[in-house]
Design a protein around this motif. Sequence first.
Motif, short mmCIF file in Angstrom:
data_model
loop_
_atom_site.label_atom_id
_atom_site.label_comp_id
_atom_site.label_asym_id
_atom_site.label_seq_id
_atom_site.Cartn_x
_atom_site.Cartn_y
_atom_site.Cartn_z
N GLN A 64 -13.09 20.16 6.58
CA GLN A 64 -13.43 18.81 6.15
C GLN A 64 -14.06 18.03 7.29
N ARG A 65 -13.48 18.20 8.49
CA ARG A 65 -14.01 17.50 9.65
C ARG A 65 -15.38 18.05 10.04
N VAL A 66 -15.56 19.36 9.92
CA VAL A 66 -16.85 19.98 10.22
C VAL A 66 -17.93 19.42 9.29
N ILE A 67 -17.62 19.35 7.99
CA ILE A 67 -18.59 18.82 7.02
C ILE A 67 -19.00 17.40 7.40
N LYS A 68 -18.02 16.62 7.83
CA LYS A 68 -18.30 15.23 8.19
C LYS A 68 -19.15 15.12 9.46
N LYS A 69 -18.88 15.98 10.44
CA LYS A 69 -19.54 15.87 11.74
C LYS A 69 -20.79 16.72 11.88
N LEU A 70 -20.97 17.69 11.01
CA LEU A 70 -22.05 18.66 11.17
C LEU A 70 -23.45 18.04 11.21
N PRO A 71 -23.74 17.04 10.38
CA PRO A 71 -25.09 16.47 10.44
C PRO A 71 -25.46 15.89 11.81
N LYS A 72 -24.45 15.51 12.62
CA LYS A 72 -24.71 14.96 13.95
C LYS A 72 -24.45 15.98 15.06
N TYR A 73 -24.23 17.23 14.68
CA TYR A 73 -23.94 18.28 15.66
C TYR A 73 -25.09 18.42 16.65
N GLN A 74 -24.76 18.45 17.92
CA GLN A 74 -25.75 18.64 18.98
C GLN A 74 -25.68 20.07 19.49
N ASP A 75 -26.81 20.70 19.68
CA ASP A 75 -26.84 22.09 20.11
C ASP A 75 -26.62 22.18 21.62
N ASN A 76 -25.40 21.85 22.07
CA ASN A 76 -25.10 21.92 23.50
C ASN A 76 -24.06 22.99 23.78
N GLY A 77 -23.91 23.93 22.87
CA GLY A 77 -22.96 25.02 23.05
C GLY A 77 -22.92 25.85 21.79
N LYS A 78 -22.03 26.81 21.77
CA LYS A 78 -21.92 27.71 20.64
C LYS A 78 -21.16 27.02 19.51
N PHE A 79 -21.65 27.18 18.27
CA PHE A 79 -21.00 26.55 17.11
C PHE A 79 -19.56 27.03 16.98
N SER A 80 -19.32 28.33 17.19
CA SER A 80 -17.95 28.84 17.02
C SER A 80 -16.98 28.18 17.99
N ALA A 81 -17.42 27.91 19.22
CA ALA A 81 -16.55 27.24 20.19
C ALA A 81 -16.24 25.82 19.72
N TRP A 82 -17.24 25.14 19.18
CA TRP A 82 -17.06 23.78 18.65
C TRP A 82 -16.09 23.80 17.47
N LEU A 83 -16.26 24.76 16.58
CA LEU A 83 -15.39 24.92 15.41
C LEU A 83 -13.94 25.15 15.83
N PHE A 84 -13.72 26.08 16.77
CA PHE A 84 -12.36 26.39 17.20
C PHE A 84 -11.75 25.23 17.97
N ARG A 85 -12.57 24.46 18.68
CA ARG A 85 -12.06 23.29 19.40
C ARG A 85 -11.54 22.25 18.40
N ILE A 86 -12.29 22.03 17.31
CA ILE A 86 -11.85 21.10 16.28
C ILE A 86 -10.51 21.56 15.69
N ALA A 87 -10.42 22.86 15.35
CA ALA A 87 -9.19 23.40 14.78
C ALA A 87 -8.02 23.23 15.74
N ARG A 88 -8.26 23.53 16.99
CA ARG A 88 -7.19 23.41 18.01
C ARG A 88 -6.72 21.97 18.13
N ASN A 89 -7.67 21.02 18.15
CA ASN A 89 -7.30 19.61 18.28
C ASN A 89 -6.47 19.14 17.09
N ILE A 90 -6.83 19.58 15.89
CA ILE A 90 -6.07 19.21 14.70
C ILE A 90 -4.66 19.80 14.79
N PHE A 91 -4.57 21.06 15.21
CA PHE A 91 -3.27 21.72 15.36
C PHE A 91 -2.38 20.97 16.35
#
Length: 199
Positions: A64-91
């Motif tokens: 849900q958070r990815v869907i919300k933030k994805l349109p403003k995603y900046q290509d400053n790293g790997k998407f998978s790292a960004w995805l796992f960082r979001i999951a970790r922060n929520i956890f």
Amino acid sequence: MNRKTERDAHGEIEDIELIRAYANGDERAFETLYYRYRQPLYGYLNNLTGQSSEADEVFSETWQRVIKKLPKYQDNGKFSAWLFRIARNIFIDNLRRNKPERFVTADAEDSIDLTESDNCSPDRQLGRGDISSAINAALDSLQPEQKEVFLLREEGELSFKEIAEIQQCSLGTVLSRMRYALKKLRSFLENIDSGGLLR
């Protein structure tokens, strides 16, 4: 080469191209991203939380958070790292709200695992003949941040540098945590395998 069809060495469309396509209204691009990362992300969360209901909750909130933030995603790293960082922060946010004693932020050498339980001993696990449970017990024997490094590396297939960014620590600390995790897992599995079930 057309940027919209840029592909990697395996013939898959690059993550950043899918993100751009989604930002331009292509819903199928998001579906491709979701199906590409759903299994590694869920595996990471399921092993990290130890409870499928909690993993489900964090997994759902992450997307849900990815869907919300994805349109403003900046290509400053790997998407998978960004995805796992979001999951970790929520956890971690959930832990702080509900069970603050389950997560300790410290170096691997100094961490204290407050989640250890005597209720699920290794011989009990193997007594049921459940190798999967024995491996899960081995993972649960790790200190929280050692376990997380191991899961991000194995489930998320992230580089140690990306893991260091997610855990907000030095590369050396991440490597040290991984070394301790592997050593402890090896020792744990050797100690519980008196019946030869893991050979």
